[in-house]
Every structure is written in C-alpha cells, then in structure tokens.
Design a protein around this motif. Structure first.
Motif, PDB file in Angstrom:
ATOM      1  N   ILE A   1       0.808  -1.231   0.000  1.00 39.06           N
ATOM      2  CA  ILE A   1       0.000   0.000   0.000  1.00 39.06           C
ATOM      3  C   ILE A   1       0.836   1.274   0.000  1.00 39.06           C
ATOM      4  N   GLU A   2       2.132   1.130  -0.056  1.00 37.23           N
ATOM      5  CA  GLU A   2       3.033   2.285   0.036  1.00 37.23           C
ATOM      6  C   GLU A   2       2.666   3.401  -0.931  1.00 37.23           C
ATOM      7  N   SER A   3       2.368   3.055  -2.169  1.00 37.02           N
ATOM      8  CA  SER A   3       2.111   4.096  -3.166  1.00 37.02           C
ATOM      9  C   SER A   3       0.732   4.743  -3.014  1.00 37.02           C
ATOM     10  N   THR A   4      -0.220   4.016  -2.466  1.00 36.24           N
ATOM     11  CA  THR A   4      -1.566   4.566  -2.340  1.00 36.24           C
ATOM     12  C   THR A   4      -1.873   5.140  -0.964  1.00 36.24           C
ATOM     13  N   ASP A   5      -1.253   4.567   0.070  1.00 39.26           N
ATOM     14  CA  ASP A   5      -1.503   5.008   1.449  1.00 39.26           C
ATOM     15  C   ASP A   5      -0.194   5.076   2.240  1.00 39.26           C
TER      16      ASP A   5
END
Length: 62
Positions: free
Chosen positions: A29-33
C-alpha cells in the motif's frame, strides 16, 4: 510450568508472523496510502522488539 518453553516459542513465531504480515501489507500500500504504510512499519518494529524479548525469555528457560 512445563509448557512454558513451548508457549514462549509459539509466541515468538506468532509475533514474527504478524510482523511479516504488517511489513508485507505496508509494501503493497506504500504508493496509495504512505501514511498508513508507515504506521504498519512502526507496528512491525514494535513486534520485532517483542519478538526479541520473547526470544530472550526462551533462552532463559532452557
């Protein structure tokens, strides 16, 4: 308590599994959250600390 070594080893493994899962989800989820990912990494680090404490306890009962 006869079951203590087994119980401690179980907790070490269980804690490790949770830590690894937190790290895995954080990566996904690093890129989205990114803020949530960071919190999951913080939680994973706390689990790593608990894991090390439990390992010390395992070594004490051997």
């Amino acid at each position: 308590m006869e079951k203590l070594p087994h119980l401690l080893k179980h907790w070490v493994e269980h804690t490790k599994e949770h830590r690894e899962r937190f790290e895995e989800v954080a990566s996904k989820i690093e890129s989205t959250d990114p803020k949530i990912a960071e919190k999951l990494r913080e939680a994973a680090e706390k689990y790593r600390e608990v894991e090390e404490i439990l390992k010390e306890a395992v070594n004490m009962v051997r």
